[in-house]
Design a protein around this motif. Structure first.
Motif, PDB file in Angstrom:
ATOM      1  N   ILE A 246       0.868  -1.177   0.000  1.00 47.73           N
ATOM      2  CA  ILE A 246       0.000   0.000   0.000  1.00 47.73           C
ATOM      3  C   ILE A 246       0.903   1.223   0.000  1.00 47.73           C
ATOM      4  N   TYR A 247       0.578   2.196  -0.837  1.00 49.84           N
ATOM      5  CA  TYR A 247       1.350   3.432  -0.926  1.00 49.84           C
ATOM      6  C   TYR A 247       0.423   4.609  -0.647  1.00 49.84           C
ATOM      7  N   TYR A 248       0.917   5.549   0.142  1.00 51.79           N
ATOM      8  CA  TYR A 248       0.081   6.686   0.533  1.00 51.79           C
ATOM      9  C   TYR A 248       0.736   7.996   0.113  1.00 51.79           C
ATOM     10  N   PHE A 249      -0.065   8.844  -0.542  1.00 52.77           N
ATOM     11  CA  PHE A 249       0.369  10.198  -0.897  1.00 52.77           C
ATOM     12  C   PHE A 249      -0.434  11.187  -0.067  1.00 52.77           C
ATOM     13  N   VAL A 250       0.234  12.043   0.677  1.00 59.01           N
ATOM     14  CA  VAL A 250      -0.496  12.970   1.535  1.00 59.01           C
ATOM     15  C   VAL A 250      -1.270  13.979   0.689  1.00 59.01           C
ATOM     16  N   GLY A 251      -2.417  14.400   1.225  1.00 61.91           N
ATOM     17  CA  GLY A 251      -3.216  15.436   0.583  1.00 61.91           C
ATOM     18  C   GLY A 251      -3.140  16.725   1.368  1.00 61.91           C
ATOM     19  N   ASN A 252      -3.984  17.674   1.026  1.00 61.36           N
ATOM     20  CA  ASN A 252      -3.963  18.966   1.714  1.00 61.36           C
ATOM     21  C   ASN A 252      -4.651  18.916   3.073  1.00 61.36           C
ATOM     22  N   HIS A 253      -5.381  17.823   3.362  1.00 62.64           N
ATOM     23  CA  HIS A 253      -6.025  17.683   4.672  1.00 62.64           C
ATOM     24  C   HIS A 253      -5.230  16.778   5.618  1.00 62.64           C
ATOM     25  N   ASP A 254      -4.234  16.089   5.101  1.00 55.64           N
ATOM     26  CA  ASP A 254      -3.428  15.203   5.954  1.00 55.64           C
ATOM     27  C   ASP A 254      -1.936  15.399   5.672  1.00 55.64           C
TER      28      ASP A 254
ATOM     29  N   PRO B 129       4.489   3.049   3.018  1.00 50.41           N
ATOM     30  CA  PRO B 129       5.302   4.211   2.657  1.00 50.41           C
ATOM     31  C   PRO B 129       4.424   5.432   2.404  1.00 50.41           C
ATOM     32  N   VAL B 130       4.902   6.595   2.833  1.00 49.31           N
ATOM     33  CA  VAL B 130       4.156   7.845   2.675  1.00 49.31           C
ATOM     34  C   VAL B 130       4.981   8.807   1.836  1.00 49.31           C
ATOM     35  N   PHE B 131       4.359   9.379   0.810  1.00 46.71           N
ATOM     36  CA  PHE B 131       5.024  10.313  -0.095  1.00 46.71           C
ATOM     37  C   PHE B 131       4.395  11.695   0.038  1.00 46.71           C
ATOM     38  N   HIS B 132       5.235  12.706   0.038  1.00 42.89           N
ATOM     39  CA  HIS B 132       4.772  14.084   0.172  1.00 42.89           C
ATOM     40  C   HIS B 132       4.800  14.844  -1.148  1.00 42.89           C
ATOM     41  N   LYS B 133       5.293  14.192  -2.196  1.00 43.87           N
ATOM     42  CA  LYS B 133       5.319  14.801  -3.526  1.00 43.87           C
ATOM     43  C   LYS B 133       4.946  13.741  -4.552  1.00 43.87           C
ATOM     44  N   PRO B 134       4.502  14.158  -5.748  1.00 45.63           N
ATOM     45  CA  PRO B 134       4.184  13.174  -6.790  1.00 45.63           C
ATOM     46  C   PRO B 134       5.400  12.325  -7.142  1.00 45.63           C
ATOM     47  N   ARG B 135       5.124  11.090  -7.553  1.00 49.19           N
ATOM     48  CA  ARG B 135       6.185  10.156  -7.916  1.00 49.19           C
ATOM     49  C   ARG B 135       5.831   9.436  -9.207  1.00 49.19           C
ATOM     50  N   GLU B 136       6.864   8.974  -9.895  1.00 46.62           N
ATOM     51  CA  GLU B 136       6.666   8.203 -11.115  1.00 46.62           C
ATOM     52  C   GLU B 136       6.828   6.722 -10.815  1.00 46.62           C
ATOM     53  N   PHE B 137       5.945   5.912 -11.397  1.00 45.59           N
ATOM     54  CA  PHE B 137       5.998   4.456 -11.253  1.00 45.59           C
ATOM     55  C   PHE B 137       5.850   3.825 -12.633  1.00 45.59           C
ATOM     56  N   PHE B 138       6.367   2.604 -12.749  1.00 48.28           N
ATOM     57  CA  PHE B 138       6.189   1.826 -13.969  1.00 48.28           C
ATOM     58  C   PHE B 138       5.541   0.496 -13.602  1.00 48.28           C
ATOM     59  N   PHE B 139       4.423   0.199 -14.252  1.00 49.89           N
ATOM     60  CA  PHE B 139       3.726  -1.059 -14.062  1.00 49.89           C
ATOM     61  C   PHE B 139       3.650  -1.753 -15.415  1.00 49.89           C
ATOM     62  N   ASN B 140       4.316  -2.888 -15.535  1.00 46.29           N
ATOM     63  CA  ASN B 140       4.353  -3.604 -16.820  1.00 46.29           C
ATOM     64  C   ASN B 140       4.779  -2.681 -17.958  1.00 46.29           C
ATOM     65  N   GLN B 141       5.775  -1.871 -17.698  1.00 38.34           N
ATOM     66  CA  GLN B 141       6.334  -0.928 -18.679  1.00 38.34           C
ATOM     67  C   GLN B 141       5.402   0.234 -19.009  1.00 38.34           C
ATOM     68  N   THR B 142       4.282   0.352 -18.307  1.00 36.31           N
ATOM     69  CA  THR B 142       3.378   1.490 -18.463  1.00 36.31           C
ATOM     70  C   THR B 142       3.739   2.528 -17.412  1.00 36.31           C
ATOM     71  N   SER B 143       3.942   3.770 -17.859  1.00 36.78           N
ATOM     72  CA  SER B 143       4.408   4.813 -16.943  1.00 36.78           C
ATOM     73  C   SER B 143       3.242   5.560 -16.311  1.00 36.78           C
ATOM     74  N   PHE B 144       3.354   5.776 -15.006  1.00 35.73           N
ATOM     75  CA  PHE B 144       2.348   6.486 -14.217  1.00 35.73           C
ATOM     76  C   PHE B 144       3.024   7.615 -13.451  1.00 35.73           C
ATOM     77  N   PHE B 145       2.387   8.778 -13.442  1.00 36.93           N
ATOM     78  CA  PHE B 145       2.819   9.893 -12.602  1.00 36.93           C
ATOM     79  C   PHE B 145       1.694  10.124 -11.612  1.00 36.93           C
ATOM     80  N   ILE B 146       1.980   9.932 -10.315  1.00 36.00           N
ATOM     81  CA  ILE B 146       0.939   9.803  -9.302  1.00 36.00           C
ATOM     82  C   ILE B 146       1.143  10.806  -8.170  1.00 36.00           C
ATOM     83  N   GLY B 147       0.067  11.425  -7.714  1.00 39.23           N
ATOM     84  CA  GLY B 147       0.129  12.326  -6.567  1.00 39.23           C
ATOM     85  C   GLY B 147      -1.273  12.724  -6.145  1.00 39.23           C
ATOM     86  N   HIS B 148      -1.348  13.527  -5.081  1.00 39.97           N
ATOM     87  CA  HIS B 148      -2.663  14.014  -4.651  1.00 39.97           C
ATOM     88  C   HIS B 148      -3.177  15.085  -5.606  1.00 39.97           C
ATOM     89  N   GLY B 149      -2.347  16.083  -5.894  1.00 32.29           N
ATOM     90  CA  GLY B 149      -2.721  17.088  -6.883  1.00 32.29           C
ATOM     91  C   GLY B 149      -2.850  18.496  -6.365  1.00 32.29           C
TER      92      GLY B 149
END
Length: 250
Positions: free
Chosen positions: A84-92, A106-126
């Protein structure tokens, strides 16, 4: 990360548990826990993109009361070996080790890039991304300032948490006013942010929360912006089956 055949990656955001009151958010919490209980059977990983709680602040020895069902289910899933991966939002924003130490999340405070089966994802709260929203960006600097956090920590939790919850519920979106509307691509800050990021590197999917609107917008060939919606009005989530990403409603 490899997504084995028959497994999926799930994405969820913006539950705002505790708003407007613990009692009123309890049915939503139970529904979310039921969803977690279902997806754990074929989840390769679960991404929580912030604002799970309407307010969260970690004192050195204290965390906010409540949310036992959610925290217990997350612990169960994590203990079963499902990441499980957690990205903090503006309320937490004020997470500081509890999820990592107690839940092995794991907790992330900024957007991060991930690759799943060679598919690229840029993930964050926003929150605070892209042009505009300057008032919030200034306020975020205050919220995340170490001195501001030190001052707030000196408030007794009964006072500090109650004050923060009151201020949070004053937000029109959480109190129920329907002002979360699609503004058009040219006026959606996250869309503009994604387009600028594409000038640096291609990403197949940009996945964010924060806007409380389930959105799927094509940015360019083979690139898409997805907003996960919320668990207040829409009960929507994202799922990647190893080949494609789509929004679903629970």
């Amino acid at each position: 990360m490899t997504v084995p055949k028959g497994k999926k990656i799930y994405f969820s955001s913006d539950n705002h548990l505790g708003a407007p009151t613990q009692k009123e958010s309890l049915p939503r919490e139970k529904k979310f826990v039921a969803w977690l209980d279902e997806v754990k059977h074929d989840a390769a990983a679960i991404f929580l993109l912030g604002d799970l709680f309407d307010f969260w602040f970690e004192y050195k020895k204290v965390v906010p009361k409540g949310f036992t069902r959610t925290l217990g289910k997350l612990a169960e899933i994590s203990d079963a070996g499902i990441p499980i991966y957690y990205f903090v939002g503006n309320h937490d924003l004020w997470m500081n080790g509890y999820f990592e130490e107690e839940l092995n999340i794991p907790v992330f405070h900024k957007p991060r890039e991930f690759f799943f089966n060679q598919t690229s994802f840029f993930i964050g709260h926003g929150d605070g991304l892209g042009p505009g929203d300057k008032g919030y960006k200034r306020m975020k600097k205050v919220f995340t300032n170490s001195f501001s956090k030190w001052i707030f920590r000196w408030l007794h939790p009964d006072l500090g948490v109650r004050l923060a919850q009151y201020m949070s519920v004053k937000n029109k979106l959480i109190s129920g006013d329907d002002d979360a509307k699609f503004l058009g691509e040219d006026n959606e800050w996250l869309v503009q942010y994604c387009k600028r990021k594409l000038e640096e590197n291609h990403r197949d999917y940009f996945v964010f929360g924060h806007r409380h609107l389930p959105l799927e917008i094509d940015l360019e060939t083979n690139s898409k912006y997805i907003n996960l919606g919320d668990w207040i009005r829409y009960y929507t989530y994202g799922v990647f089956d190893g080949e494609k990403m789509e929004l679903k409603e629970y």
